[in-house]
Design an enzyme around this catalytic site. Structure first.
Site, PDB file in Angstrom:
ATOM      1  CB  SER A   1       5.829   4.045   0.544  1.00 35.70           C
ATOM      2  OG  SER A   1       6.364   3.007   1.290  1.00 35.70           O
TER       3      SER A   1
ATOM      4  CG  ASP B   1       0.643   3.308   6.481  1.00 32.22           C
ATOM      5  OD1 ASP B   1       1.176   2.190   6.557  1.00 32.22           O
ATOM      6  OD2 ASP B   1       1.060   4.204   5.729  1.00 32.22           O
TER       7      ASP B   1
ATOM      8  CG  HIS C   1       1.846   1.905   3.057  1.00 30.21           C
ATOM      9  ND1 HIS C   1       2.482   2.919   3.711  1.00 30.21           N
ATOM     10  CD2 HIS C   1       2.713   1.484   2.099  1.00 30.21           C
ATOM     11  CE1 HIS C   1       3.680   3.102   3.195  1.00 30.21           C
ATOM     12  NE2 HIS C   1       3.840   2.249   2.199  1.00 30.21           N
TER      13      HIS C   1
END
Lengths: 167, 372
Positions: free
Chosen positions: B54, B148, B183
């Site tokens: 991320s 995600d 995610h």
């Protein structure tokens, strides 16, 4: 007659009030951070500088000839895709609000059936209200996020279109 | 009814909320771990690599491209291309970071890869970053989970396109977007979050150890991870590497060096960058990211040093409420044109200094403190 006030209040009610108090504190803190992120002058200067750089790099002077049909078609097609995607997100947001409302109705309905003394009933009502408030807040956050994505998409499309028309 | 100014009610609120995904704020916690000076381990500087999730993946792209002279590869899990926040001129850096670079409305308004490639080449030509030619013989791992919704596959697709445009052959890039993951960084631990979910601490069980796959892709043909470690994870004083006011970096970082790398061998360094809400200041005492994601076990089996720099939440200047790495400029809050992407960027500079410290000769004093 010397009984402390705390002992007169049902523990479940104390907890419920505490949960609302924590929520209010968190919300205030969030609002303060949002205000710190609010930098309109800096953002405007940043965007102006970026646009000027982009104009210089891409030589955005009008072309003597008209762009071909494929260019126009591409621009319209991308705009159409954006509008469809935007509509879908807004529709999803609306459906999320509906789902939350239905769920909230059920929760309040169940809360009204709560047995116990008035303090416990009030505590249950407060807890349900908090749960519903947080659910609506999540929906609202998602909606704002989607509105941001839509706004950003239109600005990107505008830049792309200009570049393809003038480039 | 009195209305709020439009700017407040939509745009800026959206930026913040999109950036933070939810509306809870994590207070910055004080570093409580006992720390020591990061020792020199005579590491092999020219075989450095980096991976992250991320915001850590965006930072991975930055560290990797900016210091490509020492890099041999990178692992990017749910992250966009280098300079992504500079995609569209009409959006502020923060707007681009939270929309274009995360969950854009359509692929056509996602990361502006041709523009980013040109910007990268210009930065290399001006000497602000290392030459992009360094990247051509490297190996990359890229991952995007099918579930995600935070950093979508649309964005990660552009990470692949970006690096291919810079000359990394498709055959040197392993891009996996076939797993129904949320995610998260992926592990093979039953106790971790279910694969398709997205929730703290963003470490999901999808029946494979992603750290192993990343390091195998970068270094090739590695030994399987070990069950035991020969050394302890060391908390070190990260503050000595920070020379700017608004980095949001923690005072403590972490490093794992197999015993053999402390004395006998010159080992490569792999930098591991956590995502938002994943720094030790947020998820301690679980030590989830730097102790339980499998990196150290691969390091042990293959003589690699793992460096875990840390960033933490900050509600005041700089405003970084989720403790994310900087890929939109928060570390230069007073600048209209913040530098978060060159060799002089505050966070990149600090991490580079940590890597260089590890490459310094072994000192007897530091060995004494680290093997306790």
């Amino acid at each position: 007659m010397n009984q402390p006030v705390n002992e007169l209040i049902d523990p479940s009610l104390q907890d419920a009030v505490e949960h609302w108090s924590d929520y209010a504190k968190d919300s205030l803190q969030t609002a303060e951070v949002v205000l710190r992120l609010y930098t309109p002058v800096k953002d405007s200067l940043q965007i102006t500088q970026q646009v000027l750089e982009s104009v210089q790099e891409n030589d955005w002077t009008p072309s003597a000839t008209l762009p071909d049909a494929a260019t126009f078609s591409g621009i319209v097609s991308e705009l159409s895709d954006i509008q469809v995607a935007a509509l879908k997100r807004m529709s999803d947001d609306f459906n999320r609000y509906l789902d939350t409302s239905v769920e909230a109705g059920k929760l309040f309905g169940e809360t009204l059936k709560t047995d116990g003394d008035p303090q416990q009933q009030l505590a249950a009502w407060l807890e349900t209200s908090l749960k519903v408030t947080k659910a609506y807040q999540d929906d609202f956050s998602q909606q704002l996020s989607d509105l941001g994505a839509i706004e950003s998409a239109y600005k990107a499309w505008w830049q792309k279109s200009l570049e393809s028309l003038l480039g | 009814m009195k209305r709020l100014p439009r700017q407040f009610s939509t745009r800026n609120l959206v930026r913040f909320l999109a950036l933070t995904f939810a509306v809870s704020i994590f207070p910055a916690q004080a570093d409580t771990a006992l720390t020591t000076k990061l020792p020199g381990f005579n590491a092999e500087l020219k075989k450095t690599s980096v991976s992250g999730l991320s915001s850590g993946a965006f930072m991975t792209s930055q560290l990797y491209v900016v210091f490509s002279d020492i890099m041999v590869g990178a692992g990017i899990v749910a992250g966009g291309p280098y300079l992504c926040a500079k995609s569209w001129a009409g959006n502020s850096l923060l707007e681009n970071a939270t929309t274009t670079c995360m969950n854009p409305l359509t692929p056509s308004v996602g990361p502006n890869t041709p523009h980013l490639v040109e910007l990268t080449k210009a930065l290399a030509a001006s000497g602000d970053i290392d030459p992009v030619e360094n990247l051509k013989d490297d190996h990359l791992y890229i991952f995007s989970g099918k579930s995600d919704k935070t950093v979508t596959t649309t964005v990660v697709d552009q990470t692949e396109a970006y690096f291919e445009a810079l000359g990394i052959p498709a055959s040197s890039i392993q891009y996996n977007k076939s797993v129904d993951a949320g995610h998260a960084l992926i592990t093979d631990e039953n106790d971790d979050t279910d694969c398709s979910e997205t929730k703290e601490p963003y470490v999901n069980d999808c029946d494979f150890e992603q750290s192993t796959v990343i390091l195998n892709q970068i270094y090739g043909s590695l030994n399987p991870p070990t069950d035991t470690l020969s050394s302890e994870i060391m908390a070190f004083d990260q503050s000595e590497f920070i020379d700017a006011d608004n980095t949001s970096m923690s005072d403590t970082g972490y490093v794992y060096a197999p015993a053999v790398c402390k004395t006998h061998r010159s080992c490569p360094v792999h930098v591991v960058l956590h995502g938002c809400e994943q720094g030790a200041a947020v998820i301690d005492p679980s030590n989830k990211y730097y102790a339980q994601t499998g990196y150290n076990q691969v390091a042990e089996a293959n003589d690699i040093i793992m460096l875990y720099p840390q960033v933490q939440p900050s509600d005041e200047a700089p405003v970084n409420p989720k403790g994310c790495w900087d890929f939109w400029g928060y570390s230069s809050p007073d600048s209209v044109d913040p530098d978060f992407f060159t060799r002089n960027a505050p966070q990149l500079r600090a991490i580079r200094k940590m890597i260089e410290r590890l490459a310094q000769p072994v000192e007897t004093m530091s060995l004494t403190t680290t093997t306790e």
